[in-house]
Motif scaffolding. Structure first.
Motif, PDB file in Angstrom:
ATOM      1  N   UNK A 107       0.995  -1.316   0.209  1.00 31.80           N
ATOM      2  CA  UNK A 107      -0.083   0.393  -0.385  1.00 31.80           C
ATOM      3  C   UNK A 107       0.726   0.717  -0.019  1.00 31.80           C
ATOM      4  N   UNK A 108       0.237   1.892  -0.940  1.00 27.57           N
ATOM      5  CA  UNK A 108       1.474   2.826  -1.138  1.00 27.57           C
ATOM      6  C   UNK A 108       1.400   4.546  -0.066  1.00 27.57           C
ATOM      7  N   UNK A 109       1.925   4.810   0.780  1.00 27.19           N
ATOM      8  CA  UNK A 109       2.037   5.863   1.585  1.00 27.19           C
ATOM      9  C   UNK A 109       0.810   7.325   0.864  1.00 27.19           C
ATOM     10  N   UNK A 110       0.924   7.481   0.309  1.00 26.31           N
ATOM     11  CA  UNK A 110       0.444   8.758  -0.089  1.00 26.31           C
ATOM     12  C   UNK A 110      -0.966   8.629  -1.292  1.00 26.31           C
ATOM     13  N   UNK A 111      -0.892   7.911  -2.094  1.00 26.48           N
ATOM     14  CA  UNK A 111      -2.322   7.061  -2.607  1.00 26.48           C
ATOM     15  C   UNK A 111      -3.564   6.494  -0.917  1.00 26.48           C
ATOM     16  N   UNK A 112      -3.165   5.246  -0.553  1.00 26.88           N
ATOM     17  CA  UNK A 112      -3.257   4.888   0.423  1.00 26.88           C
ATOM     18  C   UNK A 112      -3.718   6.013   1.818  1.00 26.88           C
ATOM     19  N   UNK A 113      -3.807   6.849   1.907  1.00 30.03           N
ATOM     20  CA  UNK A 113      -3.829   7.806   2.995  1.00 30.03           C
ATOM     21  C   UNK A 113      -5.241   9.032   2.535  1.00 30.03           C
ATOM     22  N   UNK A 114      -4.882   8.931   1.284  1.00 33.32           N
ATOM     23  CA  UNK A 114      -5.767   9.729   0.279  1.00 33.32           C
ATOM     24  C   UNK A 114      -7.345   8.807   0.062  1.00 33.32           C
ATOM     25  N   UNK A 115      -6.939   7.756  -0.356  1.00 29.46           N
ATOM     26  CA  UNK A 115      -7.819   6.871  -0.563  1.00 29.46           C
ATOM     27  C   UNK A 115      -7.704   5.675   0.150  1.00 29.46           C
ATOM     28  N   UNK A 116      -8.668   4.984   1.051  1.00 34.06           N
ATOM     29  CA  UNK A 116      -8.925   4.305   1.883  1.00 34.06           C
ATOM     30  C   UNK A 116      -9.244   2.888   1.234  1.00 34.06           C
ATOM     31  N   UNK A 117      -9.842   3.299  -0.497  1.00 37.11           N
ATOM     32  CA  UNK A 117      -9.902   2.145  -1.577  1.00 37.11           C
ATOM     33  C   UNK A 117      -8.745   1.237  -2.434  1.00 37.11           C
ATOM     34  N   UNK A 118      -7.676   2.422  -2.001  1.00 37.27           N
ATOM     35  CA  UNK A 118      -6.463   2.485  -3.126  1.00 37.27           C
ATOM     36  C   UNK A 118      -5.945   1.025  -3.541  1.00 37.27           C
ATOM     37  N   UNK A 119      -5.588   0.038  -4.516  1.00 42.40           N
ATOM     38  CA  UNK A 119      -4.968  -0.811  -4.536  1.00 42.40           C
ATOM     39  C   UNK A 119      -3.744  -0.844  -3.978  1.00 42.40           C
ATOM     40  N   UNK A 120      -2.932  -2.337  -3.910  1.00 48.70           N
ATOM     41  CA  UNK A 120      -1.953  -2.440  -3.638  1.00 48.70           C
ATOM     42  C   UNK A 120      -1.408  -2.198  -4.848  1.00 48.70           C
ATOM     43  N   UNK A 121       0.250  -1.455  -4.493  1.00 45.70           N
ATOM     44  CA  UNK A 121       1.029  -1.759  -5.528  1.00 45.70           C
ATOM     45  C   UNK A 121       1.748  -2.807  -5.872  1.00 45.70           C
ATOM     46  N   UNK A 122       2.163  -3.074  -7.239  1.00 44.06           N
ATOM     47  CA  UNK A 122       3.640  -3.967  -7.132  1.00 44.06           C
ATOM     48  C   UNK A 122       3.401  -3.808  -8.326  1.00 44.06           C
ATOM     49  N   UNK A 123       5.250  -4.151  -9.681  1.00 47.06           N
ATOM     50  CA  UNK A 123       5.687  -4.484 -10.674  1.00 47.06           C
ATOM     51  C   UNK A 123       5.140  -5.148 -11.172  1.00 47.06           C
ATOM     52  N   UNK A 124       5.265  -5.441 -12.232  1.00 50.63           N
ATOM     53  CA  UNK A 124       4.770  -5.905 -13.755  1.00 50.63           C
ATOM     54  C   UNK A 124       5.514  -7.073 -14.303  1.00 50.63           C
ATOM     55  N   UNK A 125       5.720  -7.552 -14.624  1.00 49.11           N
ATOM     56  CA  UNK A 125       6.644  -8.665 -14.899  1.00 49.11           C
ATOM     57  C   UNK A 125       7.357  -7.988 -16.385  1.00 49.11           C
ATOM     58  N   UNK A 126       6.746  -6.818 -17.345  1.00 46.94           N
ATOM     59  CA  UNK A 126       7.104  -7.242 -18.840  1.00 46.94           C
ATOM     60  C   UNK A 126       7.533  -4.905 -18.401  1.00 46.94           C
ATOM     61  N   UNK A 127       8.030  -5.053 -16.957  1.00 39.90           N
ATOM     62  CA  UNK A 127       8.953  -3.225 -17.356  1.00 39.90           C
ATOM     63  C   UNK A 127      10.089  -4.226 -16.206  1.00 39.90           C
ATOM     64  N   UNK A 128      11.018  -3.592 -17.550  1.00 41.88           N
ATOM     65  CA  UNK A 128      12.433  -3.471 -17.526  1.00 41.88           C
ATOM     66  C   UNK A 128      13.100  -2.569 -17.269  1.00 41.88           C
ATOM     67  N   UNK A 129      14.471  -2.719 -16.192  1.00 40.48           N
ATOM     68  CA  UNK A 129      14.985  -1.349 -15.415  1.00 40.48           C
ATOM     69  C   UNK A 129      16.574  -1.363 -15.887  1.00 40.48           C
ATOM     70  N   UNK A 130      16.809  -0.681 -16.350  1.00 37.87           N
ATOM     71  CA  UNK A 130      18.415  -0.440 -16.899  1.00 37.87           C
ATOM     72  C   UNK A 130      19.203   0.388 -16.435  1.00 37.87           C
ATOM     73  N   UNK A 131      19.638   0.557 -15.538  1.00 36.05           N
ATOM     74  CA  UNK A 131      20.417   1.280 -15.071  1.00 36.05           C
ATOM     75  C   UNK A 131      21.569   1.969 -15.067  1.00 36.05           C
ATOM     76  N   UNK A 132      22.427   3.031 -15.259  1.00 41.09           N
ATOM     77  CA  UNK A 132      23.818   3.435 -15.898  1.00 41.09           C
ATOM     78  C   UNK A 132      24.301   3.870 -14.219  1.00 41.09           C
ATOM     79  N   UNK A 133      25.834   2.722 -13.824  1.00 43.17           N
ATOM     80  CA  UNK A 133      26.389   3.413 -13.110  1.00 43.17           C
ATOM     81  C   UNK A 133      28.178   3.902 -12.822  1.00 43.17           C
ATOM     82  N   UNK A 134      28.158   5.446 -13.332  1.00 41.79           N
ATOM     83  CA  UNK A 134      29.147   5.689 -12.731  1.00 41.79           C
ATOM     84  C   UNK A 134      30.131   5.145 -12.012  1.00 41.79           C
ATOM     85  N   UNK A 135      31.575   4.863 -12.054  1.00 41.09           N
ATOM     86  CA  UNK A 135      32.565   4.090 -10.916  1.00 41.09           C
ATOM     87  C   UNK A 135      33.721   4.782 -10.441  1.00 41.09           C
ATOM     88  N   UNK A 136      34.142   6.471 -11.268  1.00 41.59           N
ATOM     89  CA  UNK A 136      34.239   7.612 -11.109  1.00 41.59           C
ATOM     90  C   UNK A 136      33.958   8.131  -9.717  1.00 41.59           C
TER      91      UNK A 136
END
Length: 168
Positions: free
Chosen positions: A139-168
């Motif tokens: 339950x996300x804090x803001x949407x749950x506080x504003x709407x008691x019927x807010x749906x729980x949040x989850x991350x879908x399987x079809x969302x990929x995340x690519x990050x870049x990280x500088x080692x310097x």
């Protein structure tokens, strides 16, 4: 589902996110850079790829959800819960499960990752995504506080995340 490209400055991390994103979405990337960039730009415009850069001012409220001031037509200010970059993309990806979506986070190590992702950091794991045996929703804090019927949040399987990280 989650990939970090890391290395010293100028080694092509951000440059290579284009091909990686196209491989995830189309299964392959065009060999010619000009064609790859054209496909990438079209997918950006479509909303199947989203690019953001983390920095010290990036917050949970920008990335997931937060309360934002809105000025009405009559000049009064009201406060509304607004979805951030990540939550918006998750919602779109959930509705379109047949297609893959990619979030590129450039300079992921420049932001405070635990502050930006908050409770969602666990939900990024492959086996915690929606539809998996170990699915976790919160339950996300803001949407749950504003709407008691807010749906729980989850991350879908079809969302990929690519990050870049500088080692310097």
């Amino acid at each position: 589902l989650n990939l970090i490209l890391y290395g010293p400055p100028g080694t092509g991390k951000t440059y290579n996110t284009v091909n990686k994103a196209l491989e995830i979405i189309d299964g392959k990337a065009p060999k010619e850079r000009k064609e790859a960039k054209k496909c990438y730009d079209a997918l950006l415009k479509e909303g199947r790829i989203v690019f953001t850069t983390f920095h010290q001012s990036m917050s949970y409220e920008d990335f997931v959800e937060g309360i934002k001031p809105i000025t009405n037509d009559d000049g009064t200010v009201v406060y509304e819960v607004r979805d951030g970059i990540f939550k918006k993309l998750c919602d779109v990806a959930k509705k379109d499960a047949a297609n893959n979506y990619v979030l590129i986070i450039d300079e992921i190590n420049r932001g405070n990752v635990s502050q930006i992702f908050g409770e969602l950091i666990t939900l990024l794991e492959d086996d915690k995504r929606l539809g998996t045996d170990n699915e976790i929703t919160v339950n996300l804090p803001y949407s749950s506080a504003m709407n008691r019927n807010a749906e729980p949040f989850g991350v879908p399987k079809n969302l990929y995340i690519i990050g870049t990280m500088n080692t310097a």
